[in-house]
Scaffold this motif. Structure first.
Motif, PDB file in Angstrom:
ATOM      1  N   LYS A   1      11.042  20.975 -21.396  1.00 51.36           N
ATOM      2  CA  LYS A   1      10.290  19.821 -20.902  1.00 51.36           C
ATOM      3  C   LYS A   1       9.016  20.335 -20.255  1.00 51.36           C
ATOM      4  N   ILE A   2       7.904  19.819 -20.719  1.00 52.04           N
ATOM      5  CA  ILE A   2       6.602  20.240 -20.222  1.00 52.04           C
ATOM      6  C   ILE A   2       5.929  19.043 -19.566  1.00 52.04           C
ATOM      7  N   SER A   3       5.518  19.235 -18.328  1.00 48.55           N
ATOM      8  CA  SER A   3       4.784  18.198 -17.614  1.00 48.55           C
ATOM      9  C   SER A   3       3.334  18.665 -17.484  1.00 48.55           C
ATOM     10  N   LEU A   4       2.411  17.871 -17.991  1.00 47.00           N
ATOM     11  CA  LEU A   4       1.005  18.262 -17.967  1.00 47.00           C
ATOM     12  C   LEU A   4       0.310  17.697 -16.732  1.00 47.00           C
ATOM     13  N   PRO A   5      -0.276  18.575 -15.924  1.00 45.64           N
ATOM     14  CA  PRO A   5      -1.063  18.063 -14.804  1.00 45.64           C
ATOM     15  C   PRO A   5      -2.330  17.402 -15.322  1.00 45.64           C
ATOM     16  N   ASN A   6      -2.763  16.371 -14.649  1.00 46.21           N
ATOM     17  CA  ASN A   6      -4.002  15.695 -15.010  1.00 46.21           C
ATOM     18  C   ASN A   6      -5.157  16.495 -14.420  1.00 46.21           C
ATOM     19  N   VAL A   7      -5.781  17.305 -15.244  1.00 45.15           N
ATOM     20  CA  VAL A   7      -6.822  18.235 -14.807  1.00 45.15           C
ATOM     21  C   VAL A   7      -7.978  17.493 -14.143  1.00 45.15           C
ATOM     22  N   LYS A   8      -8.386  16.403 -14.738  1.00 43.85           N
ATOM     23  CA  LYS A   8      -9.514  15.635 -14.209  1.00 43.85           C
ATOM     24  C   LYS A   8      -9.202  15.123 -12.796  1.00 43.85           C
ATOM     25  N   GLU A   9      -7.996  14.603 -12.593  1.00 41.46           N
ATOM     26  CA  GLU A   9      -7.607  14.081 -11.284  1.00 41.46           C
ATOM     27  C   GLU A   9      -7.465  15.209 -10.258  1.00 41.46           C
ATOM     28  N   GLU A  10      -6.920  16.327 -10.670  1.00 40.73           N
ATOM     29  CA  GLU A  10      -6.785  17.453  -9.757  1.00 40.73           C
ATOM     30  C   GLU A  10      -8.150  17.971  -9.318  1.00 40.73           C
ATOM     31  N   TYR A  11      -9.103  17.982 -10.240  1.00 42.43           N
ATOM     32  CA  TYR A  11     -10.458  18.405  -9.897  1.00 42.43           C
ATOM     33  C   TYR A  11     -11.057  17.445  -8.873  1.00 42.43           C
ATOM     34  N   LYS A  12     -10.874  16.138  -9.082  1.00 38.55           N
ATOM     35  CA  LYS A  12     -11.397  15.147  -8.146  1.00 38.55           C
ATOM     36  C   LYS A  12     -10.799  15.322  -6.757  1.00 38.55           C
ATOM     37  N   GLU A  13      -9.491  15.532  -6.718  1.00 37.73           N
ATOM     38  CA  GLU A  13      -8.819  15.750  -5.434  1.00 37.73           C
ATOM     39  C   GLU A  13      -9.341  17.007  -4.749  1.00 37.73           C
ATOM     40  N   TYR A  14      -9.549  18.055  -5.513  1.00 37.46           N
ATOM     41  CA  TYR A  14     -10.080  19.297  -4.965  1.00 37.46           C
ATOM     42  C   TYR A  14     -11.463  19.075  -4.372  1.00 37.46           C
ATOM     43  N   ARG A  15     -12.313  18.385  -5.112  1.00 34.44           N
ATOM     44  CA  ARG A  15     -13.687  18.134  -4.641  1.00 34.44           C
ATOM     45  C   ARG A  15     -13.699  17.303  -3.357  1.00 34.44           C
ATOM     46  N   GLN A  16     -12.780  16.346  -3.274  1.00 41.38           N
ATOM     47  CA  GLN A  16     -12.714  15.498  -2.089  1.00 41.38           C
ATOM     48  C   GLN A  16     -12.209  16.271  -0.868  1.00 41.38           C
ATOM     49  N   SER A  17     -11.440  17.331  -1.113  1.00 42.34           N
ATOM     50  CA  SER A  17     -10.900  18.108   0.003  1.00 42.34           C
ATOM     51  C   SER A  17     -11.912  19.082   0.597  1.00 42.34           C
ATOM     52  N   LEU A  18     -13.021  19.280  -0.093  1.00 37.01           N
ATOM     53  CA  LEU A  18     -14.024  20.248   0.397  1.00 37.01           C
ATOM     54  C   LEU A  18     -14.800  19.723   1.583  1.00 37.01           C
TER      55      LEU A  18
ATOM     56  N   ALA B   1     -15.768  26.041 -17.164  1.00 36.53           N
ATOM     57  CA  ALA B   1     -14.448  25.404 -17.210  1.00 36.53           C
ATOM     58  C   ALA B   1     -14.301  24.368 -16.105  1.00 36.53           C
ATOM     59  N   VAL B   2     -14.835  24.667 -14.936  1.00 36.05           N
ATOM     60  CA  VAL B   2     -14.773  23.701 -13.832  1.00 36.05           C
ATOM     61  C   VAL B   2     -15.562  22.450 -14.189  1.00 36.05           C
ATOM     62  N   ILE B   3     -16.749  22.635 -14.723  1.00 37.07           N
ATOM     63  CA  ILE B   3     -17.571  21.478 -15.107  1.00 37.07           C
ATOM     64  C   ILE B   3     -16.872  20.680 -16.200  1.00 37.07           C
ATOM     65  N   LEU B   4     -16.349  21.371 -17.200  1.00 37.16           N
ATOM     66  CA  LEU B   4     -15.704  20.681 -18.321  1.00 37.16           C
ATOM     67  C   LEU B   4     -14.372  20.046 -17.937  1.00 37.16           C
ATOM     68  N   SER B   5     -13.790  20.470 -16.824  1.00 34.44           N
ATOM     69  CA  SER B   5     -12.531  19.849 -16.401  1.00 34.44           C
ATOM     70  C   SER B   5     -12.699  18.355 -16.150  1.00 34.44           C
ATOM     71  N   ASN B   6     -13.923  17.940 -15.874  1.00 32.52           N
ATOM     72  CA  ASN B   6     -14.214  16.508 -15.708  1.00 32.52           C
ATOM     73  C   ASN B   6     -14.056  15.738 -17.016  1.00 32.52           C
ATOM     74  N   TYR B   7     -13.971  16.441 -18.123  1.00 30.95           N
ATOM     75  CA  TYR B   7     -13.908  15.819 -19.440  1.00 30.95           C
ATOM     76  C   TYR B   7     -12.589  16.087 -20.161  1.00 30.95           C
ATOM     77  N   VAL B   8     -11.586  16.574 -19.422  1.00 31.14           N
ATOM     78  CA  VAL B   8     -10.277  16.855 -20.011  1.00 31.14           C
ATOM     79  C   VAL B   8      -9.357  15.675 -19.706  1.00 31.14           C
TER      80      VAL B   8
END
Length: 93
Positions: free
Chosen positions: A76-93, A20-27
């Protein structure tokens, strides 16, 4: 999560989380719903087992159904951008 908790997680759950983490780059978000922008065959080329791909795709489809239902109920549903959140997470490591 502490190491002892990680060690107690069954391998199939660990494998699914890793996929799921790997595929988050493709969501991405298309038409206000989530879309998986990689085919099963392409996912296999990057090391994702076909069964895991199908399982994650089913989870994504279930999420989209829940989103649609909530919107039909006027929520009202707000969808987080999974791909962007993953990128931000990776940059914070």
């Amino acid at each position: 999560m502490p190491v002892d908790e990680i060690n107690s997680i069954p391998n199939n759950i660990k494998d699914k989380r890793a996929a799921a983490v790997i595929l988050s780059n493709y969501v991405s978000i298309k038409d206000s719903l989530y879309s998986l922008d990689i085919s099963k065959e392409e996912a296999q080329k990057i090391g994702i087992d076909a069964d895991l791909y199908i399982s994650i795709l089913e989870d994504l489809n279930n999420s989209n159904r829940a989103i649609k239902e909530a919107r039909l109920q006027g929520k009202k549903i707000s969808l987080p951008n999974v791909k962007e959140e993953y990128k931000e997470y990776r940059q914070s490591l």
